[in-house]
Design a protein around this motif. Structure first.
Motif, PDB file in Angstrom:
ATOM      1  N   THR A 285      18.924   3.538  -1.572  1.00  0.00           N
ATOM      2  CA  THR A 285      19.030   4.949  -1.925  1.00  0.00           C
ATOM      3  C   THR A 285      18.033   5.302  -3.024  1.00  0.00           C
ATOM      4  N   GLU A 286      17.552   6.539  -2.966  1.00  0.00           N
ATOM      5  CA  GLU A 286      16.893   7.082  -4.142  1.00  0.00           C
ATOM      6  C   GLU A 286      18.019   7.243  -5.173  1.00  0.00           C
ATOM      7  N   PRO A 287      17.806   6.818  -6.417  1.00  0.00           N
ATOM      8  CA  PRO A 287      18.911   6.951  -7.380  1.00  0.00           C
ATOM      9  C   PRO A 287      19.227   8.405  -7.721  1.00  0.00           C
TER      10      PRO A 287
ATOM     11  N   GLN B 216      15.438  13.111  -4.044  1.00  0.00           N
ATOM     12  CA  GLN B 216      14.317  13.999  -4.347  1.00  0.00           C
ATOM     13  C   GLN B 216      13.510  14.400  -3.110  1.00  0.00           C
ATOM     14  N   ASN B 217      14.102  14.200  -1.937  1.00  0.00           N
ATOM     15  CA  ASN B 217      13.424  14.701  -0.743  1.00  0.00           C
ATOM     16  C   ASN B 217      14.154  15.900  -0.157  1.00  0.00           C
ATOM     17  N   ILE B 218      15.239  16.306  -0.811  1.00  0.00           N
ATOM     18  CA  ILE B 218      15.915  17.570  -0.473  1.00  0.00           C
ATOM     19  C   ILE B 218      16.076  18.343  -1.775  1.00  0.00           C
TER      20      ILE B 218
ATOM     21  N   GLY C 228      18.530  11.445   2.281  1.00  0.00           N
ATOM     22  CA  GLY C 228      17.591  10.556   1.591  1.00  0.00           C
ATOM     23  C   GLY C 228      16.396  10.306   2.486  1.00  0.00           C
ATOM     24  N   TYR C 229      15.250  10.065   1.915  1.00  0.00           N
ATOM     25  CA  TYR C 229      14.079   9.660   2.704  1.00  0.00           C
ATOM     26  C   TYR C 229      13.551   8.375   2.095  1.00  0.00           C
ATOM     27  N   ASN C 230      13.356   7.379   2.932  1.00  0.00           N
ATOM     28  CA  ASN C 230      12.866   6.096   2.446  1.00  0.00           C
ATOM     29  C   ASN C 230      11.686   5.592   3.270  1.00  0.00           C
ATOM     30  N   GLY C 231      11.059   6.493   4.057  1.00  0.00           N
ATOM     31  CA  GLY C 231       9.897   6.057   4.825  1.00  0.00           C
ATOM     32  C   GLY C 231      10.079   6.263   6.309  1.00  0.00           C
ATOM     33  N   TRP C 232       9.138   5.699   7.072  1.00  0.00           N
ATOM     34  CA  TRP C 232       9.071   6.029   8.496  1.00  0.00           C
ATOM     35  C   TRP C 232       9.583   4.939   9.426  1.00  0.00           C
ATOM     36  N   HIS C 233       9.952   3.764   8.920  1.00  0.00           N
ATOM     37  CA  HIS C 233      10.289   2.658   9.832  1.00  0.00           C
ATOM     38  C   HIS C 233      11.733   2.759  10.341  1.00  0.00           C
TER      39      HIS C 233
ATOM     40  N   GLY D 106       6.038   3.588  -5.806  1.00  0.00           N
ATOM     41  CA  GLY D 106       4.811   4.040  -5.134  1.00  0.00           C
ATOM     42  C   GLY D 106       4.322   5.274  -5.861  1.00  0.00           C
ATOM     43  N   LYS D 107       3.765   6.204  -5.137  1.00  0.00           N
ATOM     44  CA  LYS D 107       3.410   7.537  -5.643  1.00  0.00           C
ATOM     45  C   LYS D 107       2.844   7.525  -7.072  1.00  0.00           C
ATOM     46  N   ALA D 108       3.643   7.951  -8.071  1.00  0.00           N
ATOM     47  CA  ALA D 108       3.118   8.137  -9.429  1.00  0.00           C
ATOM     48  C   ALA D 108       2.573   6.848 -10.030  1.00  0.00           C
TER      49      ALA D 108
ATOM     50  N   ASN E  79       0.801  -1.227   0.000  1.00  0.00           N
ATOM     51  CA  ASN E  79       0.000   0.000   0.000  1.00  0.00           C
ATOM     52  C   ASN E  79       0.831   1.274   0.000  1.00  0.00           C
ATOM     53  N   THR E  80       1.989   1.246   0.641  1.00  0.00           N
ATOM     54  CA  THR E  80       2.769   2.475   0.798  1.00  0.00           C
ATOM     55  C   THR E  80       4.246   2.230   0.492  1.00  0.00           C
ATOM     56  N   GLY E  81       4.919   3.330   0.204  1.00  0.00           N
ATOM     57  CA  GLY E  81       6.347   3.261  -0.053  1.00  0.00           C
ATOM     58  C   GLY E  81       7.110   2.726   1.152  1.00  0.00           C
ATOM     59  N   SER E  82       6.675   3.126   2.347  1.00  0.00           N
ATOM     60  CA  SER E  82       7.386   2.671   3.553  1.00  0.00           C
ATOM     61  C   SER E  82       7.312   1.156   3.700  1.00  0.00           C
ATOM     62  N   GLU E  83       6.158   0.590   3.396  1.00  0.00           N
ATOM     63  CA  GLU E  83       6.046  -0.872   3.464  1.00  0.00           C
ATOM     64  C   GLU E  83       7.015  -1.511   2.467  1.00  0.00           C
TER      65      GLU E  83
ATOM     66  N   PHE F  87      17.197   0.323  -5.148  1.00  0.00           N
ATOM     67  CA  PHE F  87      16.843   1.673  -5.596  1.00  0.00           C
ATOM     68  C   PHE F  87      15.440   1.988  -5.097  1.00  0.00           C
ATOM     69  N   ASP F  88      15.348   3.055  -4.317  1.00  0.00           N
ATOM     70  CA  ASP F  88      14.052   3.532  -3.860  1.00  0.00           C
ATOM     71  C   ASP F  88      13.524   4.486  -4.928  1.00  0.00           C
ATOM     72  N   GLU F  89      12.656   3.937  -5.759  1.00  0.00           N
ATOM     73  CA  GLU F  89      12.076   4.739  -6.857  1.00  0.00           C
ATOM     74  C   GLU F  89      10.643   5.154  -6.516  1.00  0.00           C
ATOM     75  N   VAL F  90      10.361   5.243  -5.210  1.00  0.00           N
ATOM     76  CA  VAL F  90       9.008   5.625  -4.797  1.00  0.00           C
ATOM     77  C   VAL F  90       8.627   6.983  -5.393  1.00  0.00           C
ATOM     78  N   LYS F  91       9.581   7.885  -5.431  1.00  0.00           N
ATOM     79  CA  LYS F  91       9.269   9.221  -5.947  1.00  0.00           C
ATOM     80  C   LYS F  91       9.621   9.354  -7.439  1.00  0.00           C
ATOM     81  N   THR F  92      10.575   8.578  -7.888  1.00  0.00           N
ATOM     82  CA  THR F  92      11.092   8.761  -9.246  1.00  0.00           C
ATOM     83  C   THR F  92      10.489   7.775 -10.245  1.00  0.00           C
TER      84      THR F  92
HETATM   85  C1  PLP Z   1      11.801   8.226  -1.907  1.00  0.00           C
HETATM   86  C2  PLP Z   1      10.719   7.835  -0.942  1.00  0.00           C
HETATM   87  N1  PLP Z   1      10.713   6.597  -0.425  1.00  0.00           N
HETATM   88  C3  PLP Z   1       9.754   6.179   0.430  1.00  0.00           C
HETATM   89  C4  PLP Z   1       8.750   7.028   0.811  1.00  0.00           C
HETATM   90  C5  PLP Z   1       7.691   6.552   1.763  1.00  0.00           C
HETATM   91  O1  PLP Z   1       6.508   6.373   1.056  1.00  0.00           O
HETATM   92  P1  PLP Z   1       5.104   6.423   1.844  1.00  0.00           P
HETATM   93  O2  PLP Z   1       4.921   7.806   2.343  1.00  0.00           O
HETATM   94  O3  PLP Z   1       4.103   6.031   0.785  1.00  0.00           O
HETATM   95  O4  PLP Z   1       5.190   5.423   2.941  1.00  0.00           O
HETATM   96  C6  PLP Z   1       8.717   8.333   0.310  1.00  0.00           C
HETATM   97  C7  PLP Z   1       7.663   9.287   0.718  1.00  0.00           C
HETATM   98  O5  PLP Z   1       7.748  10.478   0.539  1.00  0.00           O
HETATM   99  C8  PLP Z   1       9.732   8.753  -0.591  1.00  0.00           C
HETATM  100  O6  PLP Z   1       9.768   9.992  -1.107  1.00  0.00           O
END
Ligand code: PLP
Length: 438
Positions: A212-214, A217-219, A142-147, A273-275, A114-118, A245-250
């Motif tokens: 890593t986000e390749p 994109q969170n800064i 880098g941001y990869n979620g809340w866990h 995720g996201k898009a 359901n979410t990028g963090s998962e 590669f965390d491509e949640v945003k890209t």
């Molecule tokens: C690169 C990246 N990874 C992971 C996440 C976490 O995704 P979610 O908020 O859907 O849990 C985000 C959220 O902004 C993100 O930008």
């Protein structure tokens, strides 16, 4: 009466039963606005004001808010009586997995969440299971979620980081309380674009994976230096860790195959995720079959548990299918359109900054951009934190909002165009920017 009187009233009401009055405290902003509607490139607040939206809810709305095709697909699946069964597979999840594999040719197998963090959580768990090691490398900035593994750092203040370190790792300031000390000891944040530090950590600890986000994109937008991502690939192969590669945003925003396809570097695992579903809660973890099969390993002691009551719920699943079908339509026309809007925006911003004699850099990747008030494009968070004028950045953002253009009012947050924006929207935005920085 303030222009946001109704918004303030709603916020006050919600404070009674929601901590801070807002679900997800990172959404609490100044000015305090409550949005009630989104349509295409615009969002509308409770006081009847409309804004051109470049926040895009932290970037999922690549086709724009409430895209008609996506909305229609959602209404249709509900009318057809599709439900969540929690037993066996569905044709919808099969169709979405097929489409993701079609978009990203190196991918053979997909799981849906359901979410990028998962998804990032599962990627790290998979890396630990496969390698039998515990340590992970993450990026400063880098941001990869809340866990626990990934909430160790984001915009760690310079006072905590201290002077630039390379090779090596920094002390970090977790972005959440409650992360166990034992857990922190397994996480190693290094500077983006710094291969020496990755190798330094690998020599010191048994590393399971690097996430890593390749392209950060969170800064804002921090590009990888030429050869950096290929260097990570080589280090992963040398030291036997999984490259994630965390491509949640890209993913799906920059190309159907994600930023990896533009960079020509293949990770072991990618998360999306996201898009992917244009604003609906859908995420994916994907990779080669041999690796992904650990989620269904016949040996239960090796099986990586991936479960979730709502995984592949029909609503976000059809939203993702409709989104991808649009992205692939007409030979990728959506990507050409946002690229041309992005070019117009970048050229206009640069011209305005030059005219005003302001030291700044506009950094863009396709539909996403950020203006840094410093004399060079940052190479990592330490560089950005040392040189960027954050006060000026936030002042500019608030001035944009006053003119009906919504830039998220926190320094360096990426601006995102959608396919619903028009050239006229870009021109309006540029005129507002001229006023904001003039
Ligand atoms: C690169 C990246 N990874 C992971 C996440 C976490 O995704 P979610 O908020 O859907 O849990 C985000 C959220 O902004 C993100 O930008």
């Amino acid at each position: 009466m303030p222009a946001n009187a109704k918004s303030l009233e709603i916020l006050e009401h919600n404070r009674a039963h929601i901590p801070g009055g807002v679900v997800s405290i990172n959404r609490a902003t100044q000015p305090e606005l409550v949005f009630v509607k989104g349509e295409g490139a615009r969002i509308f607040d409770a006081d009847g004001n409309s804004y051109l939206d470049y926040h895009g809810a932290f970037a999922p709305h690549f086709l724009g808010h409430n895209d008609p095709d996506v909305t229609e697909a959602v209404i249709r699946v509900l009318r057809d009586g599709a439900s969540l069964y929690g037993s066996g597979t569905t044709t919808l999840e099969g169709r979405l997995a097929d489409l993701i594999c079609e978009c990203v040719p190196w991918i053979e197998s997909v799981q849906l969440l359901n979410t990028g963090s998962e998804a990032t959580y599962q990627a790290i768990r998979l890396a630990r299971a496969v390698t039998g090691r515990d340590h992970v490398i993450v990026m400063q900035g880098g941001y990869n979620g809340w866990h626990n593994d990934v909430a160790c750092n984001l915009m760690t203040p310079l006072a905590t980081l201290g002077p630039r370190v390379s090779p090596g790792e920094y002390p970090f300031l977790p972005i959440s309380a409650g992360i166990p000390e034992a857990h922190r000891a397994l996480v190693h944040p290094v500077n983006f674009n710094d291969l020496d530090s990755v190798e330094w950590v690998c020599k010191k600890y048994p590393v399971a994976g690097l996430i890593t986000e390749p392209i950060l994109q969170n800064i804002g937008i921090v590009h990888p230096k030429p050869g950096y991502l290929a260097g990570l690939r080589a280090l992963a192969d040398r030291y036997g860790f999984l490259l994630v590669f965390d491509e949640v945003k890209t993913g799906f925003r920059h190309a159907p195959g994600g930023y990896a396809s533009l960079a020509g570097v293949t990770p072991d695992v990618a998360v999306y995720g996201k898009a992917l579903a244009n604003g609906y809660p859908m995420a994916a973890i994907a990779g080669k079959r041999a690796l992904m099969d650990w989620f269904a390993h016949p040996d239960l002691s090796k099986r990586v548990l991936l479960a979730g009551t709502y995984n592949a719920h029909p609503v976000p699943t059809v939203a993702a299918i409709a989104t991808i079908e649009r992205l692939l339509a007409n030979g990728g026309e959506v990507y050409r359109r946002v690229e041309s809007l992005g070019e117009r925006m970048e050229a206009g911003l640069k011209a305005l900054l030059a005219k005003a004699g302001i030291t700044a850099k506009v950094v863009r990747q396709g539909s996403a951009w950020c203006t840094y008030f410093m004399d060079h494009a940052p190479v990592d968070w330490h560089d950005l934190a040392s040189n960027h004028d954050a006060v000026r950045d936030e002042r500019m953002r608030r001035a944009m909002i006053e003119q009906g253009v919504y830039f998220f009012p926190l320094q360096t947050k990426q601006c995102s165009l959608s396919a619903a924006h028009t050239e006229a929207d870009v021109d309006y935005t540029l005129a507002a920017f001229g006023e904001s920085v003039g």
